[in-house]
Structure formats: structure tokens, C-alpha cells
Design a protein around this motif. Structure first.
Motif, PDB file in Angstrom:
ATOM      1  N   ASP A  35       0.811  -1.217   0.000  1.00 16.20           N
ATOM      2  CA  ASP A  35       0.000   0.000   0.000  1.00 16.20           C
ATOM      3  C   ASP A  35       0.843   1.265   0.000  1.00 16.20           C
ATOM      4  OD1 ASP A  35      -2.211  -1.655   0.105  1.00 16.20           O
ATOM      5  OD2 ASP A  35      -2.367  -1.556   2.295  1.00 16.20           O
ATOM      6  N   SER A  36       2.094   1.170   0.436  1.00 12.77           N
ATOM      7  CA  SER A  36       2.978   2.338   0.473  1.00 12.77           C
ATOM      8  C   SER A  36       4.242   2.027  -0.313  1.00 12.77           C
ATOM      9  CB  SER A  36       3.328   2.702   1.926  1.00 12.77           C
ATOM     10  OG  SER A  36       2.159   2.954   2.688  1.00 12.77           O
ATOM     11  N   LYS A  38       6.378   3.626  -2.060  1.00  9.48           N
ATOM     12  CA  LYS A  38       7.476   4.569  -2.268  1.00  9.48           C
ATOM     13  C   LYS A  38       8.311   4.836  -1.026  1.00  9.48           C
ATOM     14  CE  LYS A  38       6.753   5.227  -6.626  1.00  9.48           C
ATOM     15  NZ  LYS A  38       7.755   4.705  -7.596  1.00  9.48           N
ATOM     16  N   THR A  39       7.972   4.205   0.104  1.00 12.12           N
ATOM     17  CA  THR A  39       8.742   4.434   1.334  1.00 12.12           C
ATOM     18  C   THR A  39       8.949   3.136   2.089  1.00 12.12           C
ATOM     19  OG1 THR A  39       6.749   4.910   2.642  1.00 12.12           O
ATOM     20  CG2 THR A  39       7.860   6.788   1.599  1.00 12.12           C
ATOM     21  N   ASP A  98       9.450  -1.570   8.464  1.00 14.41           N
ATOM     22  CA  ASP A  98       9.265  -2.543   7.388  1.00 14.41           C
ATOM     23  C   ASP A  98      10.380  -3.581   7.423  1.00 14.41           C
ATOM     24  OD1 ASP A  98       6.978  -1.249   5.769  1.00 14.41           O
ATOM     25  OD2 ASP A  98       8.406   0.392   6.002  1.00 14.41           O
ATOM     26  N   HIS A 330       3.679  -2.458   4.899  1.00 13.89           N
ATOM     27  CA  HIS A 330       2.808  -1.901   3.854  1.00 13.89           C
ATOM     28  C   HIS A 330       3.554  -1.729   2.532  1.00 13.89           C
ATOM     29  CE1 HIS A 330      -0.628  -1.298   6.427  1.00 13.89           C
ATOM     30  NE2 HIS A 330       0.154  -0.737   7.345  1.00 13.89           N
ATOM     31  N   ASN A 331       4.784  -2.256   2.483  1.00 13.92           N
ATOM     32  CA  ASN A 331       5.525  -2.254   1.223  1.00 13.92           C
ATOM     33  C   ASN A 331       6.316  -3.549   1.128  1.00 13.92           C
ATOM     34  OD1 ASN A 331       6.825  -1.690  -1.137  1.00 13.92           O
ATOM     35  ND2 ASN A 331       7.762   0.228  -0.461  1.00 13.92           N
TER      36      ASN A 331
END
Length: 438
Positions: A35-36, A38-39, A98, A330-331
Motif C-alpha cells: 500500500d505504500s 514509495k517508502t 518494514d 505496507h511495502n
């Protein structure tokens, strides 16, 4: 490295809760979401002489990753005194990074929480395959028979670092190969007005690493073959007493070192205050503190007799740092790419050179830089005479309870209180009573 009694107590408490509930975010199938995309948030352990040094080492590599993938990595370097508690809190709350570093000895304990992404064949394939990594490093990634909970990042081993000038001034021509030789050399060094051997008596991890090796050399294990604690085994008692006796009886470790917990012994060695240091992959740390590589030598950690090897000749635990991914990231795709980047051949060479550690990736380990004198002893130790700490679910509690017991015994020695077989057994019995029920 980890210390501070309050942190240790909290770690034990949280570990007990986790062992009972197997909490953790993410799905049971081991997947998160993207969902995220780019980070990423990355918790790195403190490997250098300071957090600032780690930031200087890591940030250029994270910038490189961002340039390659478009994914920005938010870095936090976490002190060892806080790291395990931070991780355990994150596993219960579901709010963690993460990607994170874990001490490889914690792999099985954190695996038992269910919070980490399992590295099955499919996930390993995404980073180039499991066979890229050396077996000794893979042996400290989780419980036997289960998919690893993490991927090896840095491999380390203990060695004996010795100050060449102090040795020469004391008339010592070679480093000690046995503990008796170390004690004898220590007395010669002390006669010249120098301290003999540095230690970190309040550092729970250091305590565990050393008493584990002493136990191996005494032919004993802290756990039975079915994973139950056996801390009061007479051979374990003898092993722990032998280590603490380096201060209490043999007087080669200064009493002030009973309070050391944050690399003070490394600083003392770098400043020429102490002649010897038992440490894992210390070259980069010593260099950052101004000590020339020409000023010291590196030798295997002593054994009781003979030469290092397997069985009772083990002279190091398999030290190292693993890279883990939280299942509720989320990544997930970005986290996997980051693990692939950090364990790539090129990055392994860069990072392990910076930290004077050994790449757990086979191709990187073959680089000529890791055959230099500063790393050759460590590399050989990992290959021939190192053993993995117990990969059991209660390993983190073992580190905190027994590590604290050894810390208290060092405090007794520093205060002039007798350290006997009975007092050692009582301390270990207390530690065993604090372990979770089987």
C-alpha cells in the motif's frame, strides 16, 4: 551492545507474553501489502563506534537504493540497549518498521512471535536463492525444520586482540593460546603497570557470548537436546565460574570493567590502557578511535588446551546480524527489493568492509579484502571453530536471565564478595527459574 537491567527485565516479560500468544501482524501466510510502495522504514542496529558512524556508513547506500528503485528508506539506528525491547514492543503492537536488523541469536525467539516474514523457497528466490549464503550464517536464522525468520547480513566471530607494544614491553613474544597462558601473560603485563584484559561485565550479550564459549569448552550446553534449560549442570557452573574468575580469582580483568556495557573496553584497548580484548570484528571500531592496525595483532580466542576446533575446542559463537521483514509491512515488494539490495554481492562487500565483518554471501566473501590479516582469523574461526547459540524459542530470555546472572557475579567480584561454585549455581538457578515453562 545490549545492557541496562530495566531493559533486560522488560525484554524477558515481553518475551514471555509473546511465547504464550505468538502475536504479530500480517497474515498467517506470511504476506503483507504494498500500500505504500514509495517508502520504507529501516531499523539498523548500532554496528559502528557510534550511531553517527552508522549513519555515515548507511545513508549513501540507502540513497543509492532510492536512486535505483525510487523507494525512500527512512533510517533509524537503534542502540543495542534498546533494540530487543523495541522489536518486541513492535511485534505486540503491530506498529514496527518494514525492515530491521536483529541479532542472529534472537532469530528463533522472534520467529516464535509470528511477526516476521518467513523466508521460504519462494521468498529466497526473489533475492537470488538460499544457496548464495554460507551454511554457518544460515544456521542462526531460526529454529531447525522451519523456514528462516531472517536473512544473514553481517557475519562476525570473536578474536583475541592484543597490543603489540605492551606485549613486547612485558617480554611476551606471542599471543596466549590457552587460558592458563593468558593468565600468566596477564601477570607479566600487570607488573609493567598495564591492565591485562578488557571485558564488559554489565553487557548482557557479551556475557552470554563468552559463557557460551566457556560452556562449550567444558563440554556442556545450556539447553538439553529437547530445548529445556539446564543452567545448573555442574559443567555449566564450572564454565561460568571460569569466566567470572578472570576477574574474581585470576585478577586479569580490572574490577572497574564490571560496570562496562557500552564499548568502554574497546575504547580502553584503543587508548593503550589494556593489553588484550576479546571482541567480535573490532577492526573498524578500533580504527575509528584512532588505533592503527599496525599497533595490534589478532589471534584466535584461547581454549583450555590444544588448538581451536569443534566440540570442546569451540572458541567463538557464530556472531552476526540478520535482516528481517515485518509481515505486516505496507511495502512488501519494496522490503523484498531492499533485502535483495543489501545482500547483493556489491553491497555485501561495501558494508562488511565498513564494519570489518565477514560477508555471509559466498561470492562476496571470496573478495581479497576478506583475506587480509584483520579478517583472516575471523573468517577461519567462522569456518572451523565457531558454534551457533541455541536456536530455541526461549533464547532471548536465556540471554537476559543468564546475562544478568553473570553481570551480578561480576558485581560481586568487583565488590570483593566471594564467587564460589555455590554462589554461581545459585545465580544460575535463579536465572533458570525465570525461564518460561516448557
Amino acid at each position: 551492545m545490549r545492557s541496562i537491567r530495566a531493559a533486560a527485565t522488560g525484554a524477558v516479560t515481553l518475551s514471555l507474553v509473546l511465547a504464550a500468544t505468538a502475536c504479530g501482524g500480517g497474515s498467517s501466510s506470511g504476506g503483507g501489502s504494498s500500500d505504500s510502495p514509495k517508502t520504507l522504514t529501516y531499523w539498523a542496529s548500532n554496528q559502528g563506534a557510534s550511531i553517527a558512524v552508522d549513519q555515515q556508513v548507511l545513508q549513501p547506500e540507502l540513497d543509492k537504493f532510492q536512486k535505483q528503485t525510487g523507494i525512500k528508506v527512512k533510517l533509524e539506528v537503534v542502540p543495542w540497549s534498546d533494540l530487543l525491547n523495541r522489536i518486541l514492543t513492535a511485534t505486540t503492537s503491530g506498529q514496527g518498521p518494514d525492515v530491521l536488523n536483529i541479532g542472529n541469536t534472537w532469530s528463533a525467539s522472534l520467529q516464535a512471535t509470528g511477526a516476521l516474514l518467513p523466508w521460504d523457497a519462494k521468498n529466497f528466490a526473489k533475492i537470488g536463492g538460499k544457496d548464495r549464503f554460507v551454511d554457518s550464517a544460515l544456521g542462526s536464522t531460526g529454529s531447525a525444520g522451519k523456514d528462516p525468520a531472517a536473512v544473514p547480513l553481517y557475519s562476525m566471530a570473536y578474536a583475541l586482540y592484543y597490543n603489540k607494544k605492551i606485549f613486547a614491553d612485558a617480554g611476551i613474544s606471542k599471543p596466549p593460546a590457552t587460558w592458563d597462558e593468558l593468565v600468566a601473560d596477564g601477570k607479566k603485563i600487570q607488573a609493567k603497570g598495564k591492565s591485562a584484559l578488557g571485558a564488559e561485565g554489565s553487557n548482557l550479550s557479551e556475557n552470554i557470548h563468552h559463557v557460551f564459549v566457556f560452556a562449550k569448552q567444558h563440554g556442556a550446553d545450556f539447553f538439553t537436546s529437547d530445548g529445556k534449560p539446564d543452567f545448573t549442570n555442574p559443567k555449566i557452573v564450572d564454565a561460568v565460574k571460569s569466566y567470572v574468575d578472570l576477574m574474581a580469582k585470576d585478577k586479569v580483568i580490572p574490577t572497574g570493567d564490571a560496570e562496562y556495557a557500552q564499548n568502554q573496553s574497546v575504547s580502553d584497548f584503543a587508548k593503550g590502557k589494556q593489553a588484550m580484548l576479546l571482541w567480535q570484528s573490532a577492526a573498524a571500531n578500533l580504527k575509528s578511535q584512532g588505533m592503527s592496525e599496525d599497533a595490534y595483532g589478532i589471534a584466535p580466542v584461547p581454549v583450555i588446551s590444544g588448538t581451536p576446533g569443534t566440540g570442546t575446542q569451540v572458541d567463538s559463537m557464530v556472531a552476526g546480524i540478520n535482516l528481517a521483514v515485518f509481515k505486516n509491512t505496507h511495502n512488501l515488494d519494496g522490503a523484498t527489493k531492499f533485502v535483495k539490495f543489501m545482500t547483493s554481492d556489491d553491497e555485501q562487500k561495501i558494508l562488511n568492509k565498513a564494519y570489518s565483518s565477514i560477508p555471509p554471501v559466498k561470492a562476496a566473501q571470496e573478495d581479497a579484502a576478506f583475506s587480509a590479516p584483520a579478517t583472516a582469523v575471523l573468517k577461519n574461526t567462522l569456518a572451523t571453530s565457531a558454534a551457533a547459540l541455541p536456536q530455541v524459542a526461549s533464547e532471548s530470555q536465556f540471554e537476559t536471565t543468564v546475562g544478568t546472572a553473570v553481570k551480578d557475579l561480576f558485581a560481586d567480584a568487583a565488590a570483593g564478595r566471594a564467587v564460589t561454585a555455590d554462589t554461581v549455581k545459585a545465580a544460575l538457578q535463579k536465572a533458570q527459574q525465570q525461564m518460561p515453562a516448557a
